[in-house]
Design an enzyme around this catalytic site. Structure first.
Site, PDB file in Angstrom:
ATOM      1  CG  ASP A  23     -46.974  14.989  17.555  1.00  0.00           C
ATOM      2  OD1 ASP A  23     -47.442  15.612  16.588  1.00  0.00           O
ATOM      3  OD2 ASP A  23     -46.239  13.990  17.436  1.00  0.00           O
ATOM      4  CD  GLN A  44     -50.787  11.702  11.252  1.00  0.00           C
ATOM      5  OE1 GLN A  44     -51.760  11.832  10.515  1.00  0.00           O
ATOM      6  NE2 GLN A  44     -49.586  11.439  10.782  1.00  0.00           N
TER       7      GLN A  44
HETATM    8  N1  C6P Z   1     -45.791  11.023  10.544  1.00  0.00           N
HETATM    9  C1  C6P Z   1     -46.484   9.255   9.057  1.00  0.00           C
HETATM   10  O1  C6P Z   1     -46.439   8.631   7.991  1.00  0.00           O
HETATM   11  P1  C6P Z   1     -42.800  15.739  10.394  1.00  0.00           P
HETATM   12  O2  C6P Z   1     -42.044  14.643   9.703  1.00  0.00           O
HETATM   13  O3  C6P Z   1     -41.920  16.588  11.250  1.00  0.00           O
HETATM   14  O4  C6P Z   1     -43.658  16.538   9.469  1.00  0.00           O
HETATM   15  O5  C6P Z   1     -43.857  15.024  11.367  1.00  0.00           O
HETATM   16  C2  C6P Z   1     -43.408  14.100  12.311  1.00  0.00           C
HETATM   17  C3  C6P Z   1     -44.579  13.477  13.006  1.00  0.00           C
HETATM   18  C4  C6P Z   1     -44.775  13.750  14.347  1.00  0.00           C
HETATM   19  N2  C6P Z   1     -45.823  13.263  15.013  1.00  0.00           N
HETATM   20  C5  C6P Z   1     -46.731  12.491  14.413  1.00  0.00           C
HETATM   21  C6  C6P Z   1     -47.907  11.990  15.201  1.00  0.00           C
HETATM   22  C7  C6P Z   1     -46.585  12.154  13.060  1.00  0.00           C
HETATM   23  O6  C6P Z   1     -47.496  11.375  12.478  1.00  0.00           O
HETATM   24  C8  C6P Z   1     -45.469  12.645  12.347  1.00  0.00           C
HETATM   25  C9  C6P Z   1     -45.235  12.251  10.922  1.00  0.00           C
HETATM   26  C10 C6P Z   1     -45.714  10.552   9.180  1.00  0.00           C
HETATM   27  O7  C6P Z   1     -47.135   8.855  10.010  1.00  0.00           O
HETATM   28  C11 C6P Z   1     -44.329  10.428   8.635  1.00  0.00           C
HETATM   29  S1  C6P Z   1     -43.316   9.374   9.592  1.00  0.00           S
END
Ligand code: C6P
Length: 415
Positions: free
Chosen positions: A209, A212
């Protein structure tokens, strides 16, 4: 702290970079905006905004469908963006780059298509205790459908993955490892190469994933040898609604489509449908065309600044912020991994994180307060929530000073 090359922040073109971001030029509650919520979503430079606007003004059309000039132009730009992503990740082929809505959709795609077709009763999927809900819930769903079981690698009090436990949990039943490259709640950078190599000794595929990680460090999927890599455009200074699933070709070829509709087919009769080739097999319906083109512009933008510059600048920011918060009594940092990106999660004695967030907003400072979609991490550290300052390419040491000043004011007010 992460071991990145150090470089004098003075050589970093911070003024030019800040001037590229119109949202940063505004005042919030009479104060200049200090935007420290980059882990949730980053602001967009003019280069991305103009690319989107120009595309809609001059080139917009549906893609892969029409022989008219706009159809061909839009298709060429969308596919050029795919090639930009391929280069960005150093993937071998554009067939390995699937456009999706974001990290969440990418992981759901793998869970439903790879997991749904391969997992059986008793199989195990290995994740870690620091995962975002997007890397937990899709696996729980496919476990429910298939009878597979979720196993969780524990973390230590610094918020680091316990590698010995990871090795212990990797077993003959493990069918997939799915781990975050960088934790959104803690900032921890995981030893992903080691994680992948250990899994591969047992021929277990690994999904990273990268939501970040991609805004902060270069990713080379061939050097990592990961099997899947997921990220979102909006945290990388690009548009919302666009993200990427990288998958090794042989894995993607073997996976069934997960959504049916236009574009993902070659021929359809009522009796039988023949699916399209990669990557279109996984791109049912009209995709986020302009957003993909905008993502290409965002990648060009960060690459033009250069990873060494970005890493050194952000390293200086997180080092300085960490040093400064250590001087504040009653402030606890959640996430103190030795290898850490530019994220500072913290809690104050006697002040709820939501009050911290609201108070900071009165100073024009945007942070996120909450569980950061990582409730198991909050449970582990026995906090209901944290306040999180997350840094990006346009943040400054002066902004860190403003944050520190405002936190000290909060403590004065709340006693
Ligand atoms: N974290 C945060 O404020 P999306 O929403 O699909 O673009 O990403 C999801 C996601 C998946 N993995 C990690 C490690 C993330 O940090 C995030 C999204 C944001 O930390 C929004 S909750």
């Amino acid at each position: 702290m992460s071991t990145v090359p150090t470089q004098s922040p003075q050589t970093y073109p911070i003024d030019r970079i800040r001037a590229d971001f119109p949202a940063l030029q505004q005042q919030i509650r009479g104060k200049p905006l200090v935007y420290l919520d980059n882990a949730a979503s980053a602001q967009k430079p003019n280069q991305v905004i103009d690319t989107l606007a120009d595309f809609y003004r001059h080139d917009f059309s549906n893609i892969h469908r029409s022989v008219h000039t706009l159809g061909e132009r839009a298709t060429a730009k969308y596919e050029a963006a795919r090639d930009t992503v391929r280069r960005f990740l150093n993937a071998r082929q554009t067939e390995e780059i699937v456009f999706v809505r974001g990290t969440t959709e990418a992981i759901n795609l793998v869970a439903q298509s790879f997991g749904g077709s391969q997992f059986k009763e008793g199989d195990e999927i290995l994740i870690s205790a620091m995962e975002h809900h997007s890397n937990i819930v899709p696996w729980q769903m496919v476990c429910q459908q298939t009878g597979a079981r979720l196993r969780v690698v524990p973390i230590n009090d610094h918020g680091e993955l316990i590698l010995e436990e990871y090795q212990r949990l990797l077993g003959s039943r493990t069918r997939l490892v799915s781990i975050t490259h960088m934790s959104n709640a803690l900032g921890t950078l995981n030893p992903v190469k080691e994680i992948i190599d250990l899994a591969h000794t047992r021929e277990i595929p690994v999904l990273l994933d990268g939501a970040q990680a991609v805004p902060h460090l270069p990713v080379d999927v061939q050097a990592l040898d990961c099997d899947f890599y997921a990220f979102s455009g909006h945290k990388l200074y690009g548009p919302t609604g666009i993200g990427v699933l990288y998958g090794k070709r042989e894995l993607l070829e073997a996976m069934p489509p997960w959504q049916g509709g236009g574009e993902m087919i070659r021929t359809v009769t009522f009796e039988k449908t023949e699916y399209n080739e990669l990557p279109y097999k996984f791109e049912a319906g009209t995709p986020a065309i302009a957003e993909a083109v905008g993502l290409g512009a965002a990648i060009d933008y960060v690459e033009a600044i250069g990873w060494d510059h970005i890493a050194a600048h952000e390293h200086a920011l997180i080092e300085y912020a960490t040093e400064m918060v250590h001087t504040i009594p009653g402030l606890g940092i959640i996430g103190t991994a030795a290898e850490k990106g530019a994220i500072l999660s913290f809690a104050l004695d006697r002040v709820h994180p939501h009050d911290i967030g609201t108070f900071l907003d009165h100073y024009g400072i945007a942070v996120r307060a909450g569980h950061h979609c990582a409730m198991p991490v909050m449970d582990f550290f026995k906090v209901p929530a944290t306040a999180r300052a997350s840094f990006g390419i346009y943040n400054t040491l002066e902004e860190v000073d403003q944050l520190i000043h405002a936190i000290k004011e909060i403590i004065k007010v709340f006693g």
